[in-house]
Design a protein around this motif. Structure first.
Motif, mmCIF file in Angstrom:
data_model
loop_
_atom_site.group_PDB
_atom_site.id
_atom_site.type_symbol
_atom_site.label_atom_id
_atom_site.label_comp_id
_atom_site.label_asym_id
_atom_site.label_seq_id
_atom_site.Cartn_x
_atom_site.Cartn_y
_atom_site.Cartn_z
ATOM 1 N N VAL A 197 0.835 -1.197 0.000
ATOM 2 C CA VAL A 197 0.000 0.000 0.000
ATOM 3 C C VAL A 197 0.874 1.252 0.000
ATOM 4 O O VAL A 197 0.632 2.200 -0.755
ATOM 5 C CB VAL A 197 -0.932 0.013 1.236
ATOM 6 C CG1 VAL A 197 -1.749 1.309 1.292
ATOM 7 C CG2 VAL A 197 -1.858 -1.201 1.211
ATOM 8 N N THR A 229 -5.878 -3.739 5.883
ATOM 9 C CA THR A 229 -4.869 -2.687 5.810
ATOM 10 C C THR A 229 -4.869 -1.840 7.069
ATOM 11 O O THR A 229 -3.810 -1.480 7.597
ATOM 12 C CB THR A 229 -5.121 -1.797 4.582
ATOM 13 O OG1 THR A 229 -5.094 -2.605 3.401
ATOM 14 C CG2 THR A 229 -4.047 -0.718 4.460
ATOM 15 N N SER A 258 -9.273 2.435 3.339
ATOM 16 C CA SER A 258 -9.000 1.080 2.864
ATOM 17 C C SER A 258 -9.776 0.029 3.653
ATOM 18 O O SER A 258 -10.567 0.344 4.542
ATOM 19 C CB SER A 258 -7.501 0.798 2.949
ATOM 20 O OG SER A 258 -7.075 0.821 4.291
ATOM 21 N N ASP A 259 -9.496 -1.243 3.353
ATOM 22 C CA ASP A 259 -10.194 -2.349 4.017
ATOM 23 C C ASP A 259 -9.650 -2.575 5.421
ATOM 24 O O ASP A 259 -8.644 -1.986 5.834
ATOM 25 C CB ASP A 259 -10.079 -3.623 3.184
ATOM 26 C CG ASP A 259 -8.639 -4.011 2.903
ATOM 27 O OD1 ASP A 259 -7.733 -3.566 3.640
ATOM 28 O OD2 ASP A 259 -8.405 -4.760 1.936
#
Length: 310
Positions: free
Chosen positions: A17, A248, A244-245
């Motif tokens: 990321v 992460t 983000s999810d």
């Protein structure tokens, strides 16, 4: 330096990321290098051999096969070609021949492309050049045991000399051997030297009882290339993580140094975690020395040839 409890898998996920915002180096060694020094090298080599052939057109495959026949003869057998440094040399040869039959220019000297980490400053430890030279030579001597012993011993000695030569660099050594990419390449060369010694033991039918090869340990005060402005990137990364999810976000919470952080400190921490994991990958691949040395397997080029061999 920061939160050293950050698991490798969290660091790797967060790095994927973070590189979107800060393109710091990918320290992971070449899969080709890692696979061919592993205990499962013969399987990896067969898979690579077939993959390279499958990427060629019928005419290219014909030229590729002819190139192998010219090098190894009609029998197509490579002594100990399924293991260690010989397997690696064959994998390099397959890639080289494939590029040549596609009409691409391929250098016959210098660091083998893709095998070591590319250094944008243009510096490679002397061991990188020695390893590359040896790997280019092996296909032409692999089926000559006495020559293989002679050359392998000579190159193993040269790798040790190369390592000592770094001590003669004076002030430049302090700069070069704190450079993140240089140290990874140096570590890869060290593990190649391990594999080269394994190869000599295999040829001579020696066990691993007294196996020993001195290693240089990476410095603790590494200089990492951030390739970005840490202040700006941290803000962008933080905003990206918040959107983000859960995976992460959890990785970020685990790896973030916490209150009182400095953006640069966080980025260096992340670089170091990825770097440290990468330099141990070859060690995991080599595994137990006794099992690795005991593995002896020739490689039959005809068995997995997709083109007409005869």
């Amino acid at each position: 330096m920061g939160n050293l409890q950050c698991p490798a898998e969290d660091a790797a996920h967060l790095a994927s990321v973070a590189r979107v915002f800060c393109p710091f180096p990918d320290y992971n060694p070449s899969p080709l290098f890692v696979n061919m020094v592993s205990i499962n090298s013969s399987l990896h080599l067969r898979n690579h051999y077939r993959a390279v052939q499958s990427s060629l057109s019928p005419k290219q495959l014909e030229d590729f096969t002819q190139g192998l026949r010219t090098t190894f003869g009609r029998e197509g057998k490579v002594t100990l070609g399924g293991v260690g440094v010989v397997a690696l040399s064959l994998a390099v040869l397959f890639d080289t021949l494939a590029r040549q039959v596609r009409g691409e220019w391929v250098s016959d000297s210098g660091p083998i492309p893709g095998l070591f980490l590319k250094n944008m400053r243009g510096y490679y430890p002397p061991q990188v050049h020695t390893v590359s030279e040896y790997l280019r030579l092996v296909p032409y001597i692999a089926n000559n045991p006495s020559r293989m012993i002679e050359e392998s011993e000579r190159y193993l000695k040269q790798l040790i000399i190369d390592g000592h030569s770094l001590d003669k660099l004076g002030e430049n050594k302090m700069f070069l051997m704190k450079d993140d990419i240089t140290v990874v390449n140096d570590v890869l060369a060290q593990f190649f030297a391990h594999s080269l010694k394994f190869h000599l033991y295999r040829i001579k039918n020696i066990t691993a009882g007294e196996f020993d090869l001195r290693e240089r340990h990476p410095p603790t005060d590494m200089v990492f290339r951030l390739n970005c402005d840490p202040e700006t990137v941290y803000k962008e990364l933080l905003a990206g993580v918040q959107k983000s999810d859960n995976r992460t976000q959890e990785a970020f919470k685990t790896c973030n140094p916490g209150n009182g952080y400095e953006p640069k400190r966080f980025q260096v921490l992340l670089n170091r975690l990825i770097w440290e994991n990468a330099i141990f990958i070859p060690a995991y691949a080599i595994g137990d020395a006794s099992a690795n040395i005991a593995k002896r397997e020739d490689f039959d080029l005809q068995a997995d040839a997709l083109g007409k061999w005869k």
